[in-house]
Design a protein around this motif. Structure first.
Motif, PDB file in Angstrom:
ATOM      1  N   ASN A  12       0.818  -1.206   0.000  1.00  0.00           N
ATOM      2  CA  ASN A  12       0.000   0.000   0.000  1.00  0.00           C
ATOM      3  C   ASN A  12       0.851   1.255   0.000  1.00  0.00           C
ATOM      4  N   ASP A  13       0.333   2.278  -0.621  1.00  0.00           N
ATOM      5  CA  ASP A  13       0.937   3.598  -0.622  1.00  0.00           C
ATOM      6  C   ASP A  13       1.325   3.986   0.802  1.00  0.00           C
ATOM      7  N   PRO A  14       2.559   4.496   1.026  1.00  0.00           N
ATOM      8  CA  PRO A  14       2.987   4.809   2.394  1.00  0.00           C
ATOM      9  C   PRO A  14       2.191   5.910   3.053  1.00  0.00           C
ATOM     10  N   SER A  15       1.396   6.657   2.281  1.00  0.00           N
ATOM     11  CA  SER A  15       0.563   7.690   2.890  1.00  0.00           C
ATOM     12  C   SER A  15      -0.487   7.091   3.806  1.00  0.00           C
ATOM     13  N   GLY A  16      -0.858   5.817   3.561  1.00  0.00           N
ATOM     14  CA  GLY A  16      -1.902   5.194   4.336  1.00  0.00           C
ATOM     15  C   GLY A  16      -3.302   5.492   3.842  1.00  0.00           C
ATOM     16  N   TYR A  17      -3.402   6.341   2.810  1.00  0.00           N
ATOM     17  CA  TYR A  17      -4.711   6.725   2.309  1.00  0.00           C
ATOM     18  C   TYR A  17      -5.172   5.887   1.117  1.00  0.00           C
ATOM     19  N   PHE A  18      -4.211   5.274   0.404  1.00  0.00           N
ATOM     20  CA  PHE A  18      -4.551   4.637  -0.863  1.00  0.00           C
ATOM     21  C   PHE A  18      -4.082   3.185  -0.882  1.00  0.00           C
ATOM     22  N   GLY A  74       2.953  15.740  10.771  1.00  0.00           N
ATOM     23  CA  GLY A  74       1.657  15.096  10.808  1.00  0.00           C
ATOM     24  C   GLY A  74       1.210  14.503   9.486  1.00  0.00           C
ATOM     25  N   GLN A  75       2.111  14.461   8.501  1.00  0.00           N
ATOM     26  CA  GLN A  75       1.782  13.948   7.181  1.00  0.00           C
ATOM     27  C   GLN A  75       2.506  12.639   6.912  1.00  0.00           C
ATOM     28  N   LYS A  76       1.785  11.671   6.353  1.00  0.00           N
ATOM     29  CA  LYS A  76       2.432  10.456   5.891  1.00  0.00           C
ATOM     30  C   LYS A  76       3.314  10.787   4.689  1.00  0.00           C
ATOM     31  N   PRO A  77       4.513  10.207   4.586  1.00  0.00           N
ATOM     32  CA  PRO A  77       5.386  10.534   3.468  1.00  0.00           C
ATOM     33  C   PRO A  77       4.955   9.839   2.185  1.00  0.00           C
ATOM     34  N   ARG A  78       5.001  10.560   1.083  1.00  0.00           N
ATOM     35  CA  ARG A  78       4.832   9.941  -0.229  1.00  0.00           C
ATOM     36  C   ARG A  78       5.715  10.628  -1.259  1.00  0.00           C
ATOM     37  N   TYR A  79       5.681  11.944  -1.297  1.00  0.00           N
ATOM     38  CA  TYR A  79       6.511  12.692  -2.244  1.00  0.00           C
ATOM     39  C   TYR A  79       7.431  13.600  -1.439  1.00  0.00           C
ATOM     40  N   THR A  80       8.646  13.124  -1.115  1.00  0.00           N
ATOM     41  CA  THR A  80       9.546  13.886  -0.260  1.00  0.00           C
ATOM     42  C   THR A  80      10.919  14.043  -0.895  1.00  0.00           C
ATOM     43  N   CYS A 135       4.835  17.131  -0.627  1.00  0.00           N
ATOM     44  CA  CYS A 135       3.421  17.392  -0.866  1.00  0.00           C
ATOM     45  C   CYS A 135       2.608  16.941   0.333  1.00  0.00           C
ATOM     46  N   ALA A 136       1.839  17.859   0.907  1.00  0.00           N
ATOM     47  CA  ALA A 136       0.939  17.526   2.006  1.00  0.00           C
ATOM     48  C   ALA A 136      -0.457  17.335   1.444  1.00  0.00           C
ATOM     49  N   TYR A 137      -1.146  16.313   1.916  1.00  0.00           N
ATOM     50  CA  TYR A 137      -2.483  16.028   1.395  1.00  0.00           C
ATOM     51  C   TYR A 137      -3.233  15.173   2.396  1.00  0.00           C
ATOM     52  N   ASN A 138      -4.526  15.033   2.140  1.00  0.00           N
ATOM     53  CA  ASN A 138      -5.350  14.207   3.014  1.00  0.00           C
ATOM     54  C   ASN A 138      -5.920  13.065   2.201  1.00  0.00           C
ATOM     55  N   SER A 139      -7.178  12.764   2.382  1.00  0.00           N
ATOM     56  CA  SER A 139      -7.755  11.625   1.675  1.00  0.00           C
ATOM     57  C   SER A 139      -8.031  11.924   0.204  1.00  0.00           C
ATOM     58  N   GLN A 140      -7.762  13.158  -0.223  1.00  0.00           N
ATOM     59  CA  GLN A 140      -7.919  13.500  -1.629  1.00  0.00           C
ATOM     60  C   GLN A 140      -6.641  13.151  -2.375  1.00  0.00           C
ATOM     61  N   ALA A 141      -6.749  12.995  -3.685  1.00  0.00           N
ATOM     62  CA  ALA A 141      -5.560  12.722  -4.490  1.00  0.00           C
ATOM     63  C   ALA A 141      -4.597  13.893  -4.360  1.00  0.00           C
ATOM     64  N   PRO A 142      -3.294  13.637  -4.250  1.00  0.00           N
ATOM     65  CA  PRO A 142      -2.334  14.724  -4.051  1.00  0.00           C
ATOM     66  C   PRO A 142      -2.197  15.590  -5.288  1.00  0.00           C
ATOM     67  N   LEU A 143      -1.962  16.874  -5.060  1.00  0.00           N
ATOM     68  CA  LEU A 143      -1.626  17.795  -6.139  1.00  0.00           C
ATOM     69  C   LEU A 143      -0.127  18.017  -6.095  1.00  0.00           C
ATOM     70  N   LEU A 144       0.518  17.895  -7.235  1.00  0.00           N
ATOM     71  CA  LEU A 144       1.964  17.972  -7.307  1.00  0.00           C
ATOM     72  C   LEU A 144       2.383  19.072  -8.264  1.00  0.00           C
TER      73      LEU A 144
END
Length: 265
Positions: A79-85, A158-164, A240-249
């Protein structure tokens, strides 16, 4: 593509160490050596994402003998490391001209439409390859489209990492510094960002110095102020910080400035 009618082959590995059952394969042969990311998710719109819970496996091996027994695991993800997807994303180093085999499977036999994106990324997505920032003043213009996260990376602000992206800031003089995600010319980032500063020599041994995640309308930049000692290493991470929405990059900057310390009344 899709995996609705797919099956696993005899001798095929469990991708990401998890049983699947409906795998399909792709081949990737880069023209240039470098770091790449493979994902079954998209960059922004959910319309670009796979529609089921995927397993992702990346393997190297001789192109003349791509038998399962000859494949060497390179990277994998559940699963995506953000935990959302439920889509997968994995970074890896690829050598020019070498063929890599990418498996997309459905977790527990899941199936649906597949989106696979393979893109070059910056080496600075890895803590061990943090971009050196030696001196007191820095302005970096980049993009989190070339970013990913690595295994073991902690949450930031407070953000799960995905695009760092990682930086190694070593000031020439001691003092107070402002670090922010403002892009070139003082323009604002066009998507929500986060920023964190640590000390430590590995992902497992980090002490947070400061962090920020601004989400106010019209201002998506993050800013921290730290007291830094000359010559010491401060690991800075932005993304990129985001929530349950798809991230904007898109474009993201990093600006380091020495400032006068705030005086108490």
């Amino acid at each position: 593509g899709h995996n609705r009618t797919a099956t696993k082959e005899p001798g095929e590995a469990n991708h990401a160490g998890i049983a699947g059952g409906k795998s399909v394969w792709a081949k990737f042969t880069p023209l240039t050596s470098g770091y790449y990311t493979a994902t079954t998710g998209g960059e922004s719109s959910f319309n670009e994402w796979s529609t089921f819970d995927t397993l992702l496996g990346i393997y190297g091996g001789p192109a003349s003998n791509p038998a399962h027994a000859a494949l060497v695991p390179v990277a994998s993800n559940d699963n995506d490391p953000s935990g959302y997807f439920n889509t997968g994303i994995a970074g890896f180093y690829a050598s020019a001209g070498q063929t890599y085999y990418i498996a997309i499977d459905g977790k527990n036999g899941a199936s649906g439409d597949i989106r696979l994106l393979v893109s070059p990324i910056s080496e600075h997505v890895y803590f061990a390859h943090a971009m050196p920032l030696n001196g007191d003043e820095h302005t970096i213009n980049t993009s989190d489209l070339i970013a990913t996260a690595e295994p073991g990376e902690p949450d930031h602000a407070g953000q799960k990492p995905r695009y760092t992206l990682w930086y190694d800031f070593r000031p020439a003089t001691s003092g107070t510094y402002e670090i922010d995600t403002v892009y070139s010319g003082g323009s604002r980032s066009d998507h929500n960002t986060f920023l964190a500063v640590y000390q430590g020599d590995s992902l497992a041994n980090l002490t947070e110095i400061a962090s920020d995640n601004l989400q106010s309308a019209g201002n998506y930049d993050s800013l921290v102020t730290i007291n830094a000692t000359a010559g010491q290493s401060y690991k800075v991470v932005s993304g990129c910080a985001y929530n349950s929405q798809a991230p904007l990059l898109g474009p993201i900057g990093l600006r380091v400035r020495k400032v006068e310390p705030l005086l108490n009344d």
